[in-house]
Design a protein around this motif. Sequence first.
Motif, PDB file in Angstrom:
ATOM      1  N   LEU A 111      -4.580   2.899   8.918  1.00  0.00           N
ATOM      2  CA  LEU A 111      -5.863   2.427   8.453  1.00  0.00           C
ATOM      3  C   LEU A 111      -5.651   1.246   7.125  1.00  0.00           C
ATOM      4  CD1 LEU A 111      -7.243   5.701   7.691  1.00  0.00           C
ATOM      5  CD2 LEU A 111      -8.538   4.538   9.874  1.00  0.00           C
ATOM      6  N   ASP A 112      -6.630   0.723   6.989  1.00  0.00           N
ATOM      7  CA  ASP A 112      -6.368  -0.299   5.799  1.00  0.00           C
ATOM      8  C   ASP A 112      -7.159   0.654   4.652  1.00  0.00           C
ATOM      9  OD1 ASP A 112      -6.577  -3.907   5.514  1.00  0.00           O
ATOM     10  OD2 ASP A 112      -5.720  -2.291   4.109  1.00  0.00           O
ATOM     11  N   ILE A 113      -6.833  -0.057   3.565  1.00  0.00           N
ATOM     12  CA  ILE A 113      -7.484   0.867   2.534  1.00  0.00           C
ATOM     13  C   ILE A 113      -9.050   0.421   2.473  1.00  0.00           C
ATOM     14  CG2 ILE A 113      -5.556   0.981   0.943  1.00  0.00           C
ATOM     15  CD1 ILE A 113      -6.711  -1.480  -0.552  1.00  0.00           C
TER      16      ILE A 113
ATOM     17  N   GLN B  70     -10.371  -0.899  -6.631  1.00  0.00           N
ATOM     18  CA  GLN B  70     -10.852  -0.680  -7.961  1.00  0.00           C
ATOM     19  C   GLN B  70     -10.458   0.757  -8.574  1.00  0.00           C
ATOM     20  OE1 GLN B  70     -11.494  -3.508  -9.315  1.00  0.00           O
ATOM     21  NE2 GLN B  70     -12.115  -2.263 -11.099  1.00  0.00           N
ATOM     22  N   LYS B  71     -11.007   1.599  -7.895  1.00  0.00           N
ATOM     23  CA  LYS B  71     -10.991   2.860  -8.040  1.00  0.00           C
ATOM     24  C   LYS B  71      -9.665   3.344  -8.635  1.00  0.00           C
ATOM     25  CE  LYS B  71     -14.718   4.790  -5.304  1.00  0.00           C
ATOM     26  NZ  LYS B  71     -14.878   4.940  -4.267  1.00  0.00           N
ATOM     27  N   VAL B  72      -8.462   2.781  -7.952  1.00  0.00           N
ATOM     28  CA  VAL B  72      -7.176   3.003  -8.436  1.00  0.00           C
ATOM     29  C   VAL B  72      -6.948   2.539  -9.682  1.00  0.00           C
ATOM     30  CG1 VAL B  72      -4.863   2.556  -7.754  1.00  0.00           C
ATOM     31  CG2 VAL B  72      -6.233   3.212  -6.087  1.00  0.00           C
ATOM     32  N   LEU B  73      -7.315   1.414 -10.125  1.00  0.00           N
ATOM     33  CA  LEU B  73      -7.259   0.771 -11.360  1.00  0.00           C
ATOM     34  C   LEU B  73      -7.987   1.436 -12.361  1.00  0.00           C
ATOM     35  CD1 LEU B  73      -7.287  -2.895 -10.577  1.00  0.00           C
ATOM     36  CD2 LEU B  73      -5.371  -1.749 -11.284  1.00  0.00           C
ATOM     37  N   GLU B  74      -9.058   2.091 -12.166  1.00  0.00           N
ATOM     38  CA  GLU B  74      -9.771   2.861 -13.103  1.00  0.00           C
ATOM     39  C   GLU B  74      -9.327   4.227 -13.344  1.00  0.00           C
ATOM     40  OE1 GLU B  74     -14.011   1.433 -11.613  1.00  0.00           O
ATOM     41  OE2 GLU B  74     -13.853   3.600 -11.546  1.00  0.00           O
ATOM     42  N   PHE B  75      -8.682   4.492 -12.134  1.00  0.00           N
ATOM     43  CA  PHE B  75      -7.835   6.088 -12.386  1.00  0.00           C
ATOM     44  C   PHE B  75      -6.618   5.744 -13.472  1.00  0.00           C
ATOM     45  CE2 PHE B  75      -5.571   9.705 -11.869  1.00  0.00           C
ATOM     46  CZ  PHE B  75      -4.155   9.343 -11.475  1.00  0.00           C
ATOM     47  N   CYS B  76      -5.879   4.696 -13.072  1.00  0.00           N
ATOM     48  CA  CYS B  76      -4.584   4.277 -13.991  1.00  0.00           C
ATOM     49  C   CYS B  76      -5.142   4.228 -15.694  1.00  0.00           C
ATOM     50  CB  CYS B  76      -4.124   2.998 -13.697  1.00  0.00           C
ATOM     51  SG  CYS B  76      -3.447   2.895 -12.074  1.00  0.00           S
TER      52      CYS B  76
ATOM     53  N   ALA C 123       1.270  -3.218  -8.258  1.00  0.00           N
ATOM     54  CA  ALA C 123       0.964  -3.065  -6.868  1.00  0.00           C
ATOM     55  C   ALA C 123      -0.421  -3.647  -6.450  1.00  0.00           C
ATOM     56  CB  ALA C 123       1.430  -1.890  -6.000  1.00  0.00           C
ATOM     57  N   THR C 124      -1.255  -3.123  -6.975  1.00  0.00           N
ATOM     58  CA  THR C 124      -2.926  -3.073  -6.841  1.00  0.00           C
ATOM     59  C   THR C 124      -3.307  -4.409  -7.083  1.00  0.00           C
ATOM     60  OG1 THR C 124      -2.962  -0.789  -7.324  1.00  0.00           O
ATOM     61  CG2 THR C 124      -5.237  -2.090  -7.032  1.00  0.00           C
ATOM     62  N   GLU C 125      -2.917  -4.919  -8.240  1.00  0.00           N
ATOM     63  CA  GLU C 125      -3.349  -6.011  -8.807  1.00  0.00           C
ATOM     64  C   GLU C 125      -2.905  -7.415  -8.000  1.00  0.00           C
ATOM     65  OE1 GLU C 125      -2.533  -6.212 -12.663  1.00  0.00           O
ATOM     66  OE2 GLU C 125      -3.985  -4.805 -13.315  1.00  0.00           O
TER      67      GLU C 125
ATOM     68  N   VAL D  30       0.847  -1.182  -0.090  1.00  0.00           N
ATOM     69  CA  VAL D  30      -0.004  -0.032  -0.254  1.00  0.00           C
ATOM     70  C   VAL D  30       0.787   1.291  -0.054  1.00  0.00           C
ATOM     71  CG1 VAL D  30      -1.866   1.106   1.165  1.00  0.00           C
ATOM     72  CG2 VAL D  30      -1.928  -1.311   1.150  1.00  0.00           C
ATOM     73  N   ARG D  31       2.087   1.235   0.709  1.00  0.00           N
ATOM     74  CA  ARG D  31       2.933   2.249   0.853  1.00  0.00           C
ATOM     75  C   ARG D  31       3.429   2.427  -0.616  1.00  0.00           C
ATOM     76  NH1 ARG D  31       7.021   1.880   6.138  1.00  0.00           N
ATOM     77  NH2 ARG D  31       5.429   2.690   7.192  1.00  0.00           N
ATOM     78  N   THR D  32       3.762   1.609  -1.239  1.00  0.00           N
ATOM     79  CA  THR D  32       3.900   1.616  -2.629  1.00  0.00           C
ATOM     80  C   THR D  32       3.050   2.469  -3.490  1.00  0.00           C
ATOM     81  OG1 THR D  32       5.607  -0.249  -2.508  1.00  0.00           O
ATOM     82  CG2 THR D  32       5.168   0.771  -4.658  1.00  0.00           C
TER      83      THR D  32
END
Lengths: 353, 170, 377
Positions: free
Chosen positions: C172-174, C180-186, C285-287, C108-110
């Motif tokens: 906190l945890d995500i 999913q939103k992060v991947l959409e942003f990408c 990292a997200t996947e 998550v830090r990455t």
Amino acid sequence: MGVGPHASKKMIDTVVIPLLKIAIVLNATLVGVTYMVLLERKVIAWAQSRLGPMRVGPWGILQPVADAVKLMLKEDITPTRADKWVFTAAPIISMVPALIVYAVIPFGGDAPGEVAHIFGRDVPLYITRINVGLLYIVSVASVGVYGIILAGYSSNSKYPLLASLRASAQLISYEVAVTLTLVSVILVAGSLDMVSIVERQRDRHIWFFFLQPLAFVIVLIGGLAETNRAPFDLPEAEQELTGGFHTEYSGMRFALFFLAEYANMIVVSSVVTTLFFGGWLPPLPTWLPFLAYVPGWIWFFLKSFVFLYIFIWIRATLPRYRYDQLMRLGWKVLIPLAIANLVVTGIVKVMLL
Amino acid sequence: MGEAVAFYTISAFILIFAVLVISTKDTVHSVLFLVLDFLFVAALYVLLDAQFLAAIQVLVYAGGIVVLYLFVVMLVNLKRPPEAYEDPHRRTKLGFGLAAAVLFELGVIGLYSYASPASALAANPTIPVTGNTEEVGWLLYTSYLIPFEIASMLLLVAMIGAIILAKREL
Amino acid sequence: MQQVSTVRHGAMFDTDELVLNMGPQHPSTHGVLRVVLRLDGEKVVDADVVIGYLHRGIEKLSENRNWTQIILLTDRMDYVAAATSNVGYCETVEKLMSIEVPRRARYVRTILCELQRIASHCLWLGTHAMDIGAMTVFLYAFRERELILDLFEEFCGARLTYNSMRIGGLPLDIPPGWAQKVLEFCKIMTSKIDEYETLLTHNRIWLERTKGVGVIPAAEAVALGLCGPALRGSGVPRDVRKDEPYAAYDEMDFDIPIGTAGDTYDRYLVRIEEFRQSLRIIRQATEGLPEGPIVGKVPRLIKPAAGETYHAIESPKGELGYFIVSDGKSTNPYRFRVRPPSFCNLQALPRLVRGHLVADVVALIGSIDIVLGEVDR
């Protein structure tokens, strides 16, 4: 001038109708210039995913009114050691040439289908038709440079003076390129008279843009540079450290400079429309004859509007040139191109005769 | 009649501005009055039906040459205040005397030509009136070609000279 | 400029040296930076950078706060990329105390660091382009930055100063659906980068304003102590993520863009490519986000043993280093020292602007990408 019904007829012809035309054109120009402010803000905003002014009036339509009121009510500061007469005259000298150019720009022609009927006589839709129309426009534009020089000088401060001298050097450099290019347009049109140029385009059934595309490009770029518009607006950019030539101006005088810039832009659009795109002529007259039902002056406005939109679009998109790159472009690129265009046009014209 | 009124008004303005050019203290104002002078001379050209020349007068003189005068004057003005321009070497009486002598000479010439009018310089009737620009163009490139070329050479030499003088490194 | 009292012949053509002061309040200095320029006509002869207008004494303040409270202060240094500063600090303390950070937290830090890199580069791109005159890019870049700030707000509740790390992991945890939103942003961002490139990379005016401006050869860049994209633009392949991997970078697959000519245009290209590489890392990292705890085994009271350590990470601006000294007795650090990349890069400014025109100075300040919060602390 004598007396009697004959005299009153001449009075109407020589005084009333021209005054009416002048009043209409001046008012239209000034309103147009004020709404250019709104148009620019809106178009740039839409290019930047924003909406622009929205609060004053529906969709921000009354924004220029609000701006005008604000500027008129602002305190009018004159620097104490500034030259009062020159300080006041500079914005006026900037604005007047942009307005008097409209005396020769034709919104309609002489042919029977194109004139208006006022007071029972055919009135062509131009204020006057002089045989050196294009030359008049160029010479009046060159007088407009004084506004900038005097603005910088009368501020009685070193940096605005140097900035104004640089801005005016930019203007006169690009004037040379544009004037040389206009000569090749005159060669193709065979006349300096604006109305004749459009009539020539009508008679030859081709707009001069297709005969002189390079000239069009040079005049467009030169027009941008002459009106201090992006990408040639370094003299008035905020990042310019030494301050622009209008630093000491506030309120309505400041407004007058910017209105003069927009007025010059509208003039350049009108001139480009007349010279290269057939002025008041409808497009494709042989294939789409129904388009001729739209009056000529509406076509003129539409075409000028397209160019104004292009100018604003360019401002929203392109970064700006550094001053030395600007001058290099004007002297080392545009002037040789203009001369080359002139030579080629001359040769082709002689060969085709 | 209207032409005469226009002519005298314009000439009056020209003379007034000319006097103001040399009498005003501030150099920048001098140059500005010179511009106005040139603009009114252009108006005179229009009266004479030489519209092309009028436009060229505004374009070249008022819009080009005087702008450069203005540049120089402003840059020099930066270093000296206008009050420093009082010239102690000015010889007012001698100036007036010379002006009177010139006026007298002009008067004598005028009287002489009025008394015995020279053969009329009749306008050449063979030049077709095709329009201002074309006429000037024809004359310039046929009868006056050599002076035109010499004038262009002169301007070119002046330009090169100015560039060499002003540039620091070539 | 000295007043010339007597005019001698030809004096008009003399040029003295002009001293021009730029800032601290100036629209293009990106903060309260003051640059005193010595000009010969339009050319810059020398530049003197005056800083300190934003000094808030963060390093001294840290000596009176306990180790967890300092995370707040690190936010305010590089306020454009706050999460990166947080991560750097937390990792330094973890290094001193030898705390193991769980794998999920490292991932998550990455993700957060790379999102922060994109956000910081968006701001850089917008302001740099605007200084050179392309004002539309500013609006576009900030539009994307808003998307990232929305993601951060969903994660930790703040848009600018996150306080989003804790020693040993994250607070906190995500939230569910965040990945999913992060991947959409990408996906959105990839097309937007192409949009920026269309506007600028092959634009004739942009090329003329940036090519050949501010050239620093590789050896000189190293000698000046540059870091980050400024160093990589000159051709030196140094990136802390590759050379001394931290967080989850050793498990990620990415490239380091290196420039060749060392001019403003190359630094611009390096950062544009870093956009793309960051997106690559975020996707990986997200996947591949592992399950697990979000914070490691951390003592209730953070009191490291006496000792000192230095740890550096790659912030968007360059190598961000923290040097901490603990005396083992109190819960506050004995000394807290930051090595800000902007401060070290700013040293190159006088060397960069020498010989250029005044209009290039703003382009060069933008090219180095500084944040005054970091420079002054």
